[in-house]
Design a protein around this motif. Structure first.
Motif, PDB file in Angstrom:
ATOM      1  N   GLY A  12     -56.716  52.415  -0.844  1.00  0.00           N
ATOM      2  CA  GLY A  12     -56.979  52.312   0.644  1.00  0.00           C
ATOM      3  C   GLY A  12     -57.844  52.973   1.392  1.00  0.00           C
ATOM      4  N   GLU A  13     -58.708  53.498   0.604  1.00  0.00           N
ATOM      5  CA  GLU A  13     -60.080  54.294   1.103  1.00  0.00           C
ATOM      6  C   GLU A  13     -61.233  53.831   0.474  1.00  0.00           C
ATOM      7  OE1 GLU A  13     -59.644  58.175   2.083  1.00  0.00           O
ATOM      8  OE2 GLU A  13     -57.717  58.355   2.869  1.00  0.00           O
ATOM      9  N   TRP A  14     -62.375  54.013   1.133  1.00  0.00           N
ATOM     10  CA  TRP A  14     -63.560  53.546   0.538  1.00  0.00           C
ATOM     11  C   TRP A  14     -64.042  55.105  -0.227  1.00  0.00           C
ATOM     12  CZ3 TRP A  14     -66.477  49.981  -1.224  1.00  0.00           C
ATOM     13  CH2 TRP A  14     -67.869  50.293  -1.663  1.00  0.00           C
ATOM     14  N   ARG A  15     -64.107  55.007  -1.585  1.00  0.00           N
ATOM     15  CA  ARG A  15     -64.585  56.247  -2.501  1.00  0.00           C
ATOM     16  C   ARG A  15     -65.584  56.123  -3.021  1.00  0.00           C
ATOM     17  NH1 ARG A  15     -59.646  59.382  -1.802  1.00  0.00           N
ATOM     18  NH2 ARG A  15     -57.947  58.153  -1.129  1.00  0.00           N
ATOM     19  N   ALA A  16     -66.550  57.222  -3.275  1.00  0.00           N
ATOM     20  CA  ALA A  16     -67.406  57.208  -4.239  1.00  0.00           C
ATOM     21  C   ALA A  16     -67.125  57.556  -5.742  1.00  0.00           C
ATOM     22  CB  ALA A  16     -68.607  58.369  -3.974  1.00  0.00           C
TER      23      ALA A  16
END
Length: 66
Positions: free
Chosen positions: A25-29
């Motif tokens: 649910g989150e943008w992650r590198a």
């Protein structure tokens, strides 16, 4: 009357994201750490972080010669 018991909470483990993008649910590198249960991790592009870090092999030629 017995006390009500708490339901067992699933154990969360440490994982790292395998690629840039949406994970849990989150943008992650790529390489970003996150905590997930085993059930959650099944559906995500992640790798489990080992409990104990692997021991690095000594560099070749680093040992003192007598």
């Amino acid at each position: 009357m017995p006390k009500p018991t708490k339901p067992n909470q699933p154990t969360k483990n440490s994982y790292v994201a395998n690629a840039d993008g949406w994970t849990a649910g989150e943008w992650r590198a790529k390489g970003s750490p996150l905590e997930l249960t085993e059930e959650q991790a099944k559906y995500e592009n992640v790798t489990l972080v080992p409990k104990e870090p692997a021991k690095a092999a000594p560099a070749k030629g680093s040992a003192a010669k007598k």
